[in-house]
Write a protein that holds these residues in place. Structure first.
Motif, mmCIF file in Angstrom:
data_model
loop_
_atom_site.group_PDB
_atom_site.id
_atom_site.type_symbol
_atom_site.label_atom_id
_atom_site.label_comp_id
_atom_site.label_asym_id
_atom_site.label_seq_id
_atom_site.Cartn_x
_atom_site.Cartn_y
_atom_site.Cartn_z
ATOM 1 N N VAL A 95 3.518 14.246 0.818
ATOM 2 C CA VAL A 95 2.907 13.093 1.477
ATOM 3 C C VAL A 95 3.816 11.897 1.219
ATOM 4 O O VAL A 95 4.551 11.860 0.226
ATOM 5 C CB VAL A 95 1.472 12.803 0.968
ATOM 6 C CG1 VAL A 95 0.518 13.926 1.334
ATOM 7 C CG2 VAL A 95 1.439 12.541 -0.516
ATOM 8 N N ASP A 96 3.768 10.943 2.117
ATOM 9 C CA ASP A 96 4.559 9.723 1.965
ATOM 10 C C ASP A 96 4.269 9.121 0.593
ATOM 11 O O ASP A 96 3.113 8.880 0.240
ATOM 12 C CB ASP A 96 4.185 8.747 3.083
ATOM 13 C CG ASP A 96 5.035 7.497 3.097
ATOM 14 O OD1 ASP A 96 5.541 7.076 2.035
ATOM 15 O OD2 ASP A 96 5.191 6.915 4.181
ATOM 16 N N VAL A 97 5.300 8.878 -0.194
ATOM 17 C CA VAL A 97 5.113 8.392 -1.554
ATOM 18 C C VAL A 97 4.391 7.046 -1.579
ATOM 19 O O VAL A 97 3.691 6.731 -2.550
ATOM 20 C CB VAL A 97 6.466 8.335 -2.310
ATOM 21 C CG1 VAL A 97 7.298 7.153 -1.872
ATOM 22 C CG2 VAL A 97 6.265 8.336 -3.811
ATOM 23 N N LEU A 98 4.507 6.246 -0.519
ATOM 24 C CA LEU A 98 3.825 4.956 -0.479
ATOM 25 C C LEU A 98 2.314 5.099 -0.357
ATOM 26 O O LEU A 98 1.579 4.143 -0.609
ATOM 27 C CB LEU A 98 4.374 4.105 0.671
ATOM 28 C CG LEU A 98 5.855 3.735 0.552
ATOM 29 C CD1 LEU A 98 6.314 2.983 1.793
ATOM 30 C CD2 LEU A 98 6.111 2.935 -0.710
ATOM 31 N N LYS A 99 1.836 6.282 0.036
ATOM 32 C CA LYS A 99 0.392 6.543 0.128
ATOM 33 C C LYS A 99 -0.202 6.981 -1.207
ATOM 34 O O LYS A 99 -1.410 6.996 -1.372
ATOM 35 C CB LYS A 99 0.113 7.633 1.173
ATOM 36 C CG LYS A 99 0.399 7.223 2.588
ATOM 37 C CD LYS A 99 -0.781 6.512 3.150
ATOM 38 C CE LYS A 99 -0.648 6.273 4.627
ATOM 39 N NZ LYS A 99 -1.782 5.536 5.121
ATOM 40 N N VAL A 100 0.648 7.378 -2.157
ATOM 41 C CA VAL A 100 0.159 7.927 -3.428
ATOM 42 C C VAL A 100 -0.169 6.794 -4.397
ATOM 43 O O VAL A 100 0.657 5.935 -4.685
ATOM 44 C CB VAL A 100 1.192 8.885 -4.049
ATOM 45 C CG1 VAL A 100 0.712 9.388 -5.408
ATOM 46 C CG2 VAL A 100 1.455 10.053 -3.108
ATOM 47 N N VAL A 153 -4.057 14.508 -6.630
ATOM 48 C CA VAL A 153 -3.131 13.537 -6.063
ATOM 49 C C VAL A 153 -4.018 12.507 -5.369
ATOM 50 O O VAL A 153 -4.628 12.801 -4.343
ATOM 51 C CB VAL A 153 -2.151 14.185 -5.059
ATOM 52 C CG1 VAL A 153 -1.238 13.122 -4.451
ATOM 53 C CG2 VAL A 153 -1.331 15.283 -5.724
ATOM 54 N N ILE A 154 -4.131 11.335 -5.964
ATOM 55 C CA ILE A 154 -4.968 10.277 -5.400
ATOM 56 C C ILE A 154 -4.124 9.530 -4.367
ATOM 57 O O ILE A 154 -3.070 8.985 -4.697
ATOM 58 C CB ILE A 154 -5.463 9.295 -6.474
ATOM 59 C CG1 ILE A 154 -6.090 10.033 -7.667
ATOM 60 C CG2 ILE A 154 -6.422 8.272 -5.863
ATOM 61 C CD1 ILE A 154 -7.318 10.826 -7.369
ATOM 62 N N VAL A 155 -4.606 9.548 -3.122
ATOM 63 C CA VAL A 155 -3.874 8.891 -2.042
ATOM 64 C C VAL A 155 -4.711 7.765 -1.445
ATOM 65 O O VAL A 155 -5.938 7.823 -1.438
ATOM 66 C CB VAL A 155 -3.457 9.896 -0.936
ATOM 67 C CG1 VAL A 155 -2.429 10.883 -1.460
ATOM 68 C CG2 VAL A 155 -4.649 10.621 -0.359
ATOM 69 N N ARG A 156 -4.009 6.750 -0.962
ATOM 70 C CA ARG A 156 -4.670 5.617 -0.311
ATOM 71 C C ARG A 156 -4.850 5.933 1.170
ATOM 72 O O ARG A 156 -3.922 6.417 1.819
ATOM 73 C CB ARG A 156 -3.815 4.363 -0.441
ATOM 74 C CG ARG A 156 -3.639 3.870 -1.848
ATOM 75 C CD ARG A 156 -2.755 2.615 -1.852
ATOM 76 N NE ARG A 156 -2.236 2.374 -3.176
ATOM 77 C CZ ARG A 156 -1.057 2.808 -3.619
ATOM 78 N NH1 ARG A 156 -0.258 3.486 -2.843
ATOM 79 N NH2 ARG A 156 -0.677 2.560 -4.842
ATOM 80 N N THR A 157 -6.042 5.644 1.682
ATOM 81 C CA THR A 157 -6.309 5.794 3.102
ATOM 82 C C THR A 157 -6.947 4.504 3.591
ATOM 83 O O THR A 157 -7.346 3.658 2.779
ATOM 84 C CB THR A 157 -7.262 6.972 3.400
ATOM 85 O OG1 THR A 157 -8.580 6.632 2.958
ATOM 86 C CG2 THR A 157 -6.799 8.263 2.734
ATOM 87 N N ALA A 165 -8.090 12.894 5.529
ATOM 88 C CA ALA A 165 -9.195 12.100 4.990
ATOM 89 C C ALA A 165 -10.222 11.714 6.027
ATOM 90 O O ALA A 165 -11.178 11.013 5.714
ATOM 91 C CB ALA A 165 -8.631 10.838 4.352
ATOM 92 N N ALA A 166 -10.079 12.167 7.243
ATOM 93 C CA ALA A 166 -10.876 11.658 8.357
ATOM 94 C C ALA A 166 -12.384 11.775 8.185
ATOM 95 O O ALA A 166 -13.121 11.009 8.754
ATOM 96 C CB ALA A 166 -10.462 12.344 9.650
ATOM 97 N N VAL A 167 -12.884 12.703 7.394
ATOM 98 C CA VAL A 167 -14.325 12.909 7.348
ATOM 99 C C VAL A 167 -15.020 12.104 6.274
ATOM 100 O O VAL A 167 -15.893 11.304 6.566
ATOM 101 C CB VAL A 167 -14.641 14.412 7.193
ATOM 102 C CG1 VAL A 167 -16.125 14.636 7.101
ATOM 103 C CG2 VAL A 167 -14.082 15.173 8.367
ATOM 104 N N TYR A 168 -14.644 12.270 5.017
ATOM 105 C CA TYR A 168 -15.406 11.642 3.938
ATOM 106 C C TYR A 168 -14.630 10.552 3.240
ATOM 107 O O TYR A 168 -14.026 10.756 2.215
ATOM 108 C CB TYR A 168 -15.867 12.676 2.916
ATOM 109 C CG TYR A 168 -16.967 13.516 3.456
ATOM 110 C CD1 TYR A 168 -18.252 13.027 3.530
ATOM 111 C CD2 TYR A 168 -16.722 14.777 3.937
ATOM 112 C CE1 TYR A 168 -19.264 13.781 4.064
ATOM 113 C CE2 TYR A 168 -17.729 15.544 4.468
ATOM 114 C CZ TYR A 168 -18.993 15.040 4.524
ATOM 115 O OH TYR A 168 -19.999 15.783 5.057
#
Length: 184
Positions: free
Chosen positions: A19-24, A77-81, A139-142
């Motif tokens: 995943v894009d490292v900037l999202k992590v 892996v905690i990602v920002r959405t 992440a689209a659902v929850y």
């Protein structure tokens, strides 16, 4: 590399994903999880991340893979959405990989099943293929963005319980869960 992209990489079985490292936001060992009744099978539960409730998605199930062996603990892996952070449960953490931006190719045409909806492209490496996941689609659902309203909260137990309405694929659903609740 001047025109490059960086990916946080990880493994699911023998699949090499990133995943894009900037999202992590961060990477964590296994965390205590509160199950979410009536949630899709890929929603492993809710974790308390320093007072913030984060939905944990079992990436193996989300991508249509076999479950991990019961004795193997996943990594988070905690990602920002856009809707807030989510946890992607993976088998093993890789490295941060820097690749030329122009080496991203479309997903292979023979890619089928649930995984095909979440792969944004691939990078051909020396000895393997790096499949790049689209975090927002996963992440689209929850996420908090899909929660319509909190219906009820019960503080008469440990942990407390809560009931909320959510929207999934245009339909309204109700969810009952137990666990720490953050109203941030």
């Amino acid at each position: 590399m001047s025109n490059s992209r960086q990916y946080a990489t990880f493994f699911l079985d023998r699949e090499y994903l990133g995943v894009d490292v900037l999202k992590v936001q961060e990477v964590l060992r296994t965390q205590a999880m509160t199950p979410v009744p009536r949630a899709p099978g890929y929603v492993a539960g809710l974790i308390n991340l320093r007072g913030q409730i984060v939905t944990a998605l079992d990436l193996r199930r989300r991508l249509g893979m076999d479950d991990r062996e019961p004795d193997k603990e996943p990594m988070n892996v905690i990602v920002r959405t856009e809707g807030g952070p989510i946890s992607l449960l993976v088998d093993e953490i890789g490295d941060v990989l820097e690749v030329p931006a122009d080496s991203l190719e479309p997903p292979p045409e023979n890619l089928t099943g649930p995984v095909s909806a979440y792969i944004g492209g691939v990078h051909k490496m020396h000895n393997r293929l790096l499949a790049v996941l689209e975090v927002e689609k996963l992440a689209a659902v929850y996420t908090s963005r899909n929660i319509v309203r909190l219906l009820d909260v019960g503080w008469n137990g440990d942990p407390p319980w809560f009931v909320m309405e959510y929207v999934e694929h245009g339909s309204l659903g109700t969810l009952l869960a137990r666990g720490p609740l953050s109203m941030d």
